[in-house]
Design a protein around this motif. Structure first.
Motif, PDB file in Angstrom:
ATOM      1  N   ALA A 171       0.109  -1.468  -6.625  1.00 22.37           N
ATOM      2  CA  ALA A 171       0.634  -0.125  -6.909  1.00 22.37           C
ATOM      3  C   ALA A 171       1.920  -0.168  -7.738  1.00 22.37           C
ATOM      4  O   ALA A 171       2.133   0.676  -8.600  1.00 22.37           O
ATOM      5  CB  ALA A 171       0.894   0.610  -5.598  1.00 22.37           C
ATOM      6  N   LEU A 172       2.769  -1.156  -7.480  1.00 24.15           N
ATOM      7  CA  LEU A 172       4.042  -1.224  -8.207  1.00 24.15           C
ATOM      8  C   LEU A 172       3.856  -1.859  -9.585  1.00 24.15           C
ATOM      9  O   LEU A 172       2.774  -2.318  -9.916  1.00 24.15           O
ATOM     10  CB  LEU A 172       5.069  -2.017  -7.383  1.00 24.15           C
ATOM     11  N   HIS A 173       4.945  -1.916 -10.356  1.00 25.48           N
ATOM     12  CA  HIS A 173       4.827  -2.454 -11.709  1.00 25.48           C
ATOM     13  C   HIS A 173       4.916  -3.968 -11.749  1.00 25.48           C
ATOM     14  O   HIS A 173       4.755  -4.566 -12.804  1.00 25.48           O
ATOM     15  CB  HIS A 173       5.880  -1.813 -12.635  1.00 25.48           C
ATOM     16  N   ASN A 210       0.219  -1.240 -11.352  1.00 25.94           N
ATOM     17  CA  ASN A 210       0.178   0.208 -11.611  1.00 25.94           C
ATOM     18  C   ASN A 210      -1.168   0.843 -11.273  1.00 25.94           C
ATOM     19  O   ASN A 210      -1.559   1.823 -11.903  1.00 25.94           O
ATOM     20  CB  ASN A 210       0.533   0.521 -13.072  1.00 25.94           C
ATOM     21  N   VAL A 211      -1.882   0.282 -10.330  1.00 32.42           N
ATOM     22  CA  VAL A 211      -3.131   0.908  -9.888  1.00 32.42           C
ATOM     23  C   VAL A 211      -3.050   1.093  -8.376  1.00 32.42           C
ATOM     24  O   VAL A 211      -2.784   0.134  -7.642  1.00 32.42           O
ATOM     25  CB  VAL A 211      -4.364   0.050 -10.234  1.00 32.42           C
ATOM     26  N   ILE A 212      -3.254   2.313  -7.932  1.00 32.05           N
ATOM     27  CA  ILE A 212      -3.191   2.599  -6.500  1.00 32.05           C
ATOM     28  C   ILE A 212      -4.592   2.902  -6.011  1.00 32.05           C
ATOM     29  O   ILE A 212      -5.188   3.922  -6.379  1.00 32.05           O
ATOM     30  CB  ILE A 212      -2.267   3.800  -6.221  1.00 32.05           C
ATOM     31  N   LYS A 215      -5.865   6.401  -4.894  1.00 36.63           N
ATOM     32  CA  LYS A 215      -5.307   7.446  -5.761  1.00 36.63           C
ATOM     33  C   LYS A 215      -5.849   7.287  -7.183  1.00 36.63           C
ATOM     34  O   LYS A 215      -6.560   8.142  -7.679  1.00 36.63           O
ATOM     35  CB  LYS A 215      -3.764   7.347  -5.792  1.00 36.63           C
ATOM     36  N   THR A 216      -5.487   6.186  -7.842  1.00 32.84           N
ATOM     37  CA  THR A 216      -5.962   5.961  -9.210  1.00 32.84           C
ATOM     38  C   THR A 216      -7.467   5.704  -9.197  1.00 32.84           C
ATOM     39  O   THR A 216      -8.216   6.239 -10.020  1.00 32.84           O
ATOM     40  CB  THR A 216      -5.245   4.741  -9.835  1.00 32.84           C
ATOM     41  N   ILE A 217      -7.881   4.870  -8.271  1.00 32.81           N
ATOM     42  CA  ILE A 217      -9.294   4.515  -8.113  1.00 32.81           C
ATOM     43  C   ILE A 217      -9.608   4.633  -6.628  1.00 32.81           C
ATOM     44  O   ILE A 217      -8.817   4.178  -5.800  1.00 32.81           O
ATOM     45  CB  ILE A 217      -9.531   3.051  -8.559  1.00 32.81           C
ATOM     46  N   GLU A 221     -15.365   4.243  -5.741  1.00 25.29           N
ATOM     47  CA  GLU A 221     -15.514   3.816  -7.144  1.00 25.29           C
ATOM     48  C   GLU A 221     -15.453   2.297  -7.266  1.00 25.29           C
ATOM     49  O   GLU A 221     -16.214   1.685  -8.021  1.00 25.29           O
ATOM     50  CB  GLU A 221     -14.407   4.451  -8.005  1.00 25.29           C
ATOM     51  N   GLU A 225     -19.401   2.176  -8.982  1.00 21.45           N
ATOM     52  CA  GLU A 225     -19.521   1.921 -10.420  1.00 21.45           C
ATOM     53  C   GLU A 225     -18.733   0.713 -10.921  1.00 21.45           C
ATOM     54  O   GLU A 225     -19.091   0.124 -11.932  1.00 21.45           O
ATOM     55  CB  GLU A 225     -19.103   3.186 -11.185  1.00 21.45           C
ATOM     56  N   GLY A 238       4.259  -0.421   4.751  1.00 19.20           N
ATOM     57  CA  GLY A 238       5.313  -0.009   3.828  1.00 19.20           C
ATOM     58  C   GLY A 238       5.732   1.425   3.971  1.00 19.20           C
ATOM     59  O   GLY A 238       6.021   2.103   2.994  1.00 19.20           O
ATOM     60  N   ASN A 398       1.068   2.009   5.327  1.00 21.38           N
ATOM     61  CA  ASN A 398       1.055   3.080   4.337  1.00 21.38           C
ATOM     62  C   ASN A 398      -0.239   3.896   4.438  1.00 21.38           C
ATOM     63  O   ASN A 398      -1.316   3.331   4.527  1.00 21.38           O
ATOM     64  CB  ASN A 398       1.171   2.448   2.949  1.00 21.38           C
ATOM     65  N   LEU A 400      -1.691   5.966   2.229  1.00 20.29           N
ATOM     66  CA  LEU A 400      -2.363   6.421   0.998  1.00 20.29           C
ATOM     67  C   LEU A 400      -3.851   6.113   0.964  1.00 20.29           C
ATOM     68  O   LEU A 400      -4.667   6.952   0.608  1.00 20.29           O
ATOM     69  CB  LEU A 400      -1.704   5.797  -0.240  1.00 20.29           C
ATOM     70  N   GLN A 403      -5.950   8.158   3.435  1.00 21.53           N
ATOM     71  CA  GLN A 403      -6.065   9.587   3.114  1.00 21.53           C
ATOM     72  C   GLN A 403      -7.339   9.892   2.327  1.00 21.53           C
ATOM     73  O   GLN A 403      -7.904  10.971   2.435  1.00 21.53           O
ATOM     74  CB  GLN A 403      -4.860  10.031   2.270  1.00 21.53           C
TER      75      GLN A 403
END
Lengths: 465, 283
Positions: A171-173, A210-212, A215-217, A221, A225, A238, A398, A400, A403
């Motif tokens: 998730a972080l950079h 940078n992929v959560i 959320k992002t995916i 998915e 796919e 966290g 966490n 996320l 959810q």
């Protein structure tokens, strides 16, 4: 032949006064002479129970034997076969309650300094010209790893070694999870972490920052796919806890996560060259007495606090920090307020922290955790004047991913539920380990969970191929 | 990395960016935000998603150049990459009320109403946007906003366009039945002063009101807790529980105070950007 010496070969350390003002590593590491001198103490037991104390089951006497013989390359290979993060673990594992607690000579003498030796071998390897590692990803089924903390990195390394194409989603950079944002430079230099991650990439592990996931995916998915046959969830713990006392939202109150992230991940110690600031006044109180609390208070000193204080409602006997970290904190001038329970953060009219109202405690009968329960002493309230309060009282998993992911069972603390003694979650081909399952624990337990999960994923995929 | 495909000035300090971010565009929903970082050593800052195009894989963000990172961002051009962009973050906005929904945008906040009001209109709500600014030239995206709602109301403090007065004064008129009429729900996005004033305008009038809070954030995933706000006497993390909250329950005083925590450092940092040119992807 093993040599009988009562004491461990001491770890060379930087001077406490000097080091408490910078971020260079505290422990300087063994040289070859120290390492061989210490390695000679290992008895090479027939039944090496030290290995039972290691969550990733490093063949400890084998690698130590190679160190004693002076074959560092062989030692490094043995180490790396069982632990993808030796330079990290050699620095941050609580060896005194794991491998070293089991060490046979430890019964009468000080145990062999297994952790220091692990670190020595990993550091030796880091200094050698890079050995070409060729990725051999011969398996058809690919695996997704959620989170690049210790559990995810180790799981990825093991799976890549077994031939699976692995993608880690972070998730972080920057990758590393708590090793990146949580553990400070003076305990785990980030170039060491970068190097370990580089080794995993050489094995073929791919890391997408940078992929959560969730959320992002979504998990659907990922397994639909995108074609991942299995997923390992190593999302850690966290979500910082707060005490729920008045004044916690005053300006100048941090969670340890935020305080450490500002410095470790965002380089606030280099502000304004780096763009993220951290607010540190003269007097900083850190609430809690675990390793994170010690990291936080020692970091506070390094970014300019004149007084770094630990405030803990129990005594030093009950603290969860490693002895070494406590010792280093004492050397660096950290002040300890044991048996002191914070009840309110006080602020001025502009909303800035001015003090911490506390009550003195005494120890009563043992509680559920087996530790003596602290009981308030009536009428003992007092105020510690402080400019900052940092809460280091633990983390929850966490939310996320949960959810947005159907069919993932969790318990009332938000921890993922796994089938007894395995890493299998309630969803087919989805595995989990580390703090996301156990709640906040240690780097090495997460690493061990990642390793176990890799084996289970391998079996699961073989059964389904 | 997210490539900038379009960069358009909206006011002297506000720019619209359309960026290539297919994964985020695919999952984005109204009310969510992204976090960007534009250089090594740079901050992570949250930016509201103004709009998205799932087919084209693009994301629209509108940025007011008020601090270090937004200024650096302003130095990037079409074809440059935003170093890090992650999202969509936050809870998608859930609008239970059906009927006449009034979205109020102040300054660059109006941009965030684009995808939201389009969605609400598509599901059958009557939609009004009140777009307000100090003066005519600072009103942004009028054409685009007119295209996504049933009624667009413009307000300027100096009367140079639309209603002469504050958005809250126009809102009060609507509540009294003027123009498109009394709102069944109000959603406000913009400066803290404005959303707070909107909150007071609808308080006690039985009009559910949501406001978008923009506290300081680092990770945006619940990890640091820096974005905590008090809503209904409960501590919430704006990044995972928000960013939209029931306006009438928000402790604004605390939110305002917490946002000022780094004013001195922000000034110090911003002053350096004036004489420092951003080299993309480097210090």
């Amino acid at each position: 032949m093993p040599v009988k010496r009562v004491q461990k070969t001491p770890m060379p350390e930087r001077d406490a006064v000097l080091r408490s003002h910078d971020f260079k590593e505290v422990n300087e590491g063994y040289g070859i002479a120290h390492a061989q001198f210490e390695a000679e103490r290992c008895l090479r037991c027939q039944d090496p129970i030290c290995i039972d104390g290691c969550p990733v089951r490093v063949p400890i006497p084998e690698f130590i034997h190679q160190v004693a013989k002076g074959d560092m390359r062989a030692a490094a290979e043995i180490l790396r076969r069982s632990n993808p993060l030796p330079a990290v673990c050699g620095r941050v594992c609580p060896q005194e309650v794991q491998c070293e607690e089991q060490c046979s000579i430890g019964i009468r003498f000080k145990p062999v300094a297994i952790g220091y030796l692990e670190r020595f071998v990993a550091d030796w390897e880091m200094e050698q010209p890079a050995v070409e590692i060729r990725a051999n990803l011969h398996q058809d089924q690919k695996v997704a790893i959620v989170g690049s903390g210790p559990a995810g990195l180790v799981c990825a390394g093991e799976l890549a070694r077994l031939g699976y194409p692995v993608t880690i989603f972070e998730a972080l950079h920057a990758p590393g999870g708590v090793l990146r944002y949580g553990i400070p430079e003076f305990r785990l230099p980030k170039n060491v972490l970068d190097w370990e991650i580089e080794q995993l990439k050489k094995l073929g592990v791919e890391i997408q920052c940078n992929v959560i996931i969730g959320k992002t995916i979504t998990m659907d998915e990922l397994m639909g796919e995108m074609g991942f046959s299995a997923v390992f969830i190593g999302t850690g713990a966290g979500l910082p806890s707060f005490l729920g006392i008045p004044g916690e939202n005053l300006n100048g109150v941090y969670s340890a996560n935020e305080f450490l992230t500002r410095v470790n991940l965002m380089h606030a110690n280099d502000f304004p060259n780096a763009d993220t600031p951290v607010m540190v006044g003269r007097r900083v109180a850190v609430i809690g007495a675990g390793n994170t609390a010690m990291d936080t208070v020692r970091t506070a000193l390094r970014v300019g606090a004149e007084h770094g204080m630990i405030v803990y409602r129990r005594s030093d006997q009950e603290m969860t920090a490693r002895v070494e970290e406590h010792h280093h904190a004492i050397e660096e001038g950290v002040e300890f307020h044991w048996l002191t329970n914070p009840v309110e953060v006080l602020g001025d009219e502009d909303g800035w922290v001015t003090g911490l109202r506390c009550v003195r405690m005494e120890l009563g009968a043992p509680d559920d955790s087996g530790r003596a329960r602290p009981v308030p002493i009536e009428g003992s309230e007092f105020v510690i004047p402080v400019d900052n309060v940092v809460l280091s009282i633990g983390n929850k998993p966490n939310p996320l991913l949960l959810q947005t992911t159907k069919g993932l069972a969790s318990n009332k603390w938000g921890c993922l539920v796994v089938h007894d003694g395995t890493s299998e979650t309630s969803r087919d081909h989805v595995f989990a380990g580390g703090d996301a399952v156990t709640g906040a624990a240690t780097v090495i337990l997460a690493a061990g969970a990642g390793k176990t999960a890799a084996t289970e994923i391998h079996e699961d995929l073989r059964a389904n191929s | 990395m997210a490539e900038i495909l379009e960069k358009r000035p909206l006011t002297p300090i506000t720019r619209l960016y359309r960026v290539d971010a297919p994964l985020v565009a695919k999952s984005a929903q109204p009310g969510q935000f992204v976090i960007v970082r534009v250089r090594d050593g740079g901050e992570r800052i949250p930016l509201t998603i103004a709009d998205y195009d799932r087919d084209a894989g693009t994301l629209t963000i509108v940025v007011q150049e008020v601090g270090t990172t937004t200024r650096y961002l302003g130095q990037l051009d079409v074809g440059d990459d935003i170093l890090d962009l992650v999202g969509p973050l936050g809870m998608p906005l859930e609008i239970p009320v059906k009927g006449h929904i009034v979205g109020i945008g102040g300054g660059f906040g109006a941009a965030a109403l684009l995808c939201l009001m389009r969605e609400l209109r598509q599901r059958g709500d009557t939609t009004t946007i009140i777009n307000g600014a100090r003066e005519k030239d600072l009103l942004i995206l009028n054409d685009e906003l007119a295209g996504v709602c049933d009624n667009l109301e413009l307000c300027t403090d100096d009367g140079s366009a639309g209603f002469h007065g504050l958005v809250t004064e126009r809102l009060a008129q609507l509540i009294d039945g003027d123009g498109p009429g009394r709102p069944d729900m109000v959603i406000a996005i913009g400066p803290m002063l404005m959303i707070r004033a909107v909150t007071e305008t609808t308080r006690g009038k039985d009009i559910p009101t949501l406001v978008s809070l923009d506290p300081l954030m680092i990770d945006g995933t619940g990890m640091c807790g820096g974005c905590r706000v008090t809503v209904d006497n409960e501590v919430k993390f704006a990044c995972v529980d928000g960013p939209f909250f029931d306006a009438h329950q928000v402790d604004f005083e605390e939110a305002v105070r917490r946002n000022k925590m780094y004013v001195r450092q922000e000034g110090e940092s911003k002053n350096r950007t004036a004489c420092r040119k951003l080299v993309v992807g480097q210090d």
